[in-house]
Write an enzyme that holds these catalytic residues in place. Sequence first.
Site, PDB file in Angstrom:
ATOM      1  N   GLN B  44       8.145  27.422 -19.129  1.00 58.01           N
ATOM      2  CA  GLN B  44       6.851  29.211 -19.243  1.00 58.01           C
ATOM      3  C   GLN B  44       6.901  29.463 -17.762  1.00 58.01           C
ATOM      4  OE1 GLN B  44       3.546  26.508 -18.630  1.00 58.01           O
ATOM      5  NE2 GLN B  44       4.318  25.389 -16.897  1.00 58.01           N
ATOM      6  N   ASP B  99      -0.806  21.787  -9.993  1.00 56.79           N
ATOM      7  CA  ASP B  99      -1.274  23.165  -8.295  1.00 56.79           C
ATOM      8  C   ASP B  99      -2.050  22.106  -7.727  1.00 56.79           C
ATOM      9  OD1 ASP B  99      -4.167  22.819  -8.614  1.00 56.79           O
ATOM     10  OD2 ASP B  99      -4.912  24.250  -9.689  1.00 56.79           O
ATOM     11  N   GLU B 119       2.831  16.041 -14.240  1.00 50.68           N
ATOM     12  CA  GLU B 119       2.886  17.106 -14.099  1.00 50.68           C
ATOM     13  C   GLU B 119       3.836  16.930 -14.981  1.00 50.68           C
ATOM     14  OE1 GLU B 119       0.940  20.510 -13.667  1.00 50.68           O
ATOM     15  OE2 GLU B 119       2.714  20.820 -15.212  1.00 50.68           O
ATOM     16  N   GLY B 151       2.489  14.006 -19.933  1.00 50.60           N
ATOM     17  CA  GLY B 151       1.522  13.264 -19.494  1.00 50.60           C
ATOM     18  C   GLY B 151       0.779  12.035 -20.034  1.00 50.60           C
ATOM     19  N   ASP B 168      -6.857  17.175 -15.576  1.00 55.65           N
ATOM     20  CA  ASP B 168      -7.106  18.729 -15.938  1.00 55.65           C
ATOM     21  C   ASP B 168      -5.944  19.890 -15.990  1.00 55.65           C
ATOM     22  OD1 ASP B 168      -6.761  21.330 -14.168  1.00 55.65           O
ATOM     23  OD2 ASP B 168      -5.760  20.311 -12.357  1.00 55.65           O
ATOM     24  N   SER B 169      -6.539  19.777 -17.436  1.00 50.51           N
ATOM     25  CA  SER B 169      -4.933  20.916 -18.482  1.00 50.51           C
ATOM     26  C   SER B 169      -5.568  22.201 -18.422  1.00 50.51           C
ATOM     27  CB  SER B 169      -5.459  20.168 -19.377  1.00 50.51           C
ATOM     28  OG  SER B 169      -6.944  20.813 -20.476  1.00 50.51           O
ATOM     29  N   SER B 170      -4.008  23.156 -18.857  1.00 49.30           N
ATOM     30  CA  SER B 170      -5.079  24.599 -19.456  1.00 49.30           C
ATOM     31  C   SER B 170      -5.132  24.009 -20.926  1.00 49.30           C
ATOM     32  CB  SER B 170      -3.704  24.768 -18.785  1.00 49.30           C
ATOM     33  OG  SER B 170      -2.201  24.444 -19.711  1.00 49.30           O
ATOM     34  N   ASP B 171      -5.396  25.759 -21.409  1.00 51.51           N
ATOM     35  CA  ASP B 171      -6.712  25.662 -21.982  1.00 51.51           C
ATOM     36  C   ASP B 171      -5.344  25.033 -23.985  1.00 51.51           C
ATOM     37  OD1 ASP B 171      -8.021  27.185 -21.154  1.00 51.51           O
ATOM     38  OD2 ASP B 171      -7.203  29.007 -21.649  1.00 51.51           O
TER      39      ASP B 171
END
Lengths: 287, 287
Positions: B44, B99, B119, B151, B168-171
Amino acid sequence: MTNYLPAYLTERDGSLWLTEDEHDNLKVSYRIKEIVFKEKSSFQEVMILDSYHFGRMLALDGIVQTTAIDGHIYNEMISHVPMAVHPNPKKVLIIGGGDCGVAKEVCKYEQVEQVDMVEIDELVVKACREHLPEVSGRLSDKRVHFIFDDGVKFAQSKKSEYDLIIVDSSDPIGPAQALFEKSFYESLHTALKEDGVMVCQSQSPIFHVDVMKQTRNRISELFDETKMYTAVVPTYPGGFWSFTIGAKQSIQPNASKVSGKETKYVNEQIVESCFALPQFLVKTLES
Amino acid sequence: MTNYLPAYLTERDGSLWLTEDEHDNLKVSYRIKEIVFKEKSSFQEVMILDSYHFGRMLALDGIVQTTAIDGHIYNEMISHVPMAVHPNPKKVLIIGGGDCGVAKEVCKYEQVEQVDMVEIDELVVKACREHLPEVSGRLSDKRVHFIFDDGVKFAQSKKSEYDLIIVDSSDPIGPAQALFEKSFYESLHTALKEDGVMVCQSQSPIFHVDVMKQTRNRISELFDETKMYTAVVPTYPGGFWSFTIGAKQSIQPNASKVSGKETKYVNEQIVESCFALPQFLVKTLES
């Protein structure tokens, strides 16, 4: 049609967009299906817009005030929490609240005998009763007296009359500025009975810390007990909102009072938990 | 410079704006002071931007993930609540969390002996440690082992190893989609010790009801006890966010465990109150 659109409504990629213009550094744009209602009062441009993301919305001068999707959160939180705090509220004054949502919630309590709703702009009430039923419930309860007048002036004329006063104001700019002044809270104190309770929205704990603290300080100088609580309000900037209660006598929230009421957001657990403040807010209020 | 900007960065009125493009019907634009960091990884485009409204922000492919102003709310809530739920977490696995905010929070507990942080994108960790100290705290704790890998694959390789797993994932689009699959929760169940606890973010209760319910259902089919809690996350759409805990044995949150920790949002009252769910959510989960 484009010629008749105010600056905050624009056509892009074949769609109509409302862009809120209140922040210099953050712009939120809503894609609009349809302008349902649009009329200028002596105070502001009143619009009901049907949006894709939030359903129908009330916008005043292009700023979204409440929506079909989440309007109930704010309206239930500013109504049921003080209803659970006051021992027996019978006579209620609502200042502002033109979308009728607060009056609708207060009317869910049988013991309430009279609701005086003082809204400066009759057009907001008309638009919301007709075109925003998700929020207003097309309010028509005999106990509600609509008074289209200046809330500050109205409150000044009352003495020991109300059990509960709910100040449902917009942001402290323009017409609502006077609803954040110390003299206004003084007249609320006078207008309340000896065990009276007031509540107001006191802005975002993240983005309007100064207004929030000032509101709390002004209320706590006048009232015996001050209590702050919070809720999520998705359409408000930052999503996180504060409310401040001022009580003329010491209070003890009785969450069981909201039990059995037809609500979407509030329940006993929410009333019990809404007074828990995040650590930064505890520190901010101590300082 | 304009030639090198991706589509979500535009220059208007002499300012740079980041416009999130994830919703068709709602656009949020942030006025940007400065692009602090910008580099493309194999996964990304990773950017650290300095914004006027939220301070420094991490954006992945133009979508804001966390900010200096409010990143602590999400990171504290997804860390301290399960830390208060597990009786004695010593070995912790974090999946995602590039983060570094979650690892920073977990390291506030002395009893924690090892934190494996898996990560997929090393560049996110590098960017945040160097340029987003408000969130990452420039994390450098000897107990934290960075593993730059997938992961899902990592979790599949573990058995009865962890006390606590934080997802702790994103969408659930793109790389994070696999973190919402049932087979993934199964491998978490296997990777946990017999009294292990897992937690994940389960999206917005208002705008992603289907994902939220599906997450809860999948977890409750595998784990002995499932508990949902909520928090306000100002930069996420709708501001209101849900988290789901799965526990292999019955649990009793012990809020006093967060007492004395250096936090901005979480305190004992917040841990006690965060499990109170609004009425619509209670009904949604019952249905």
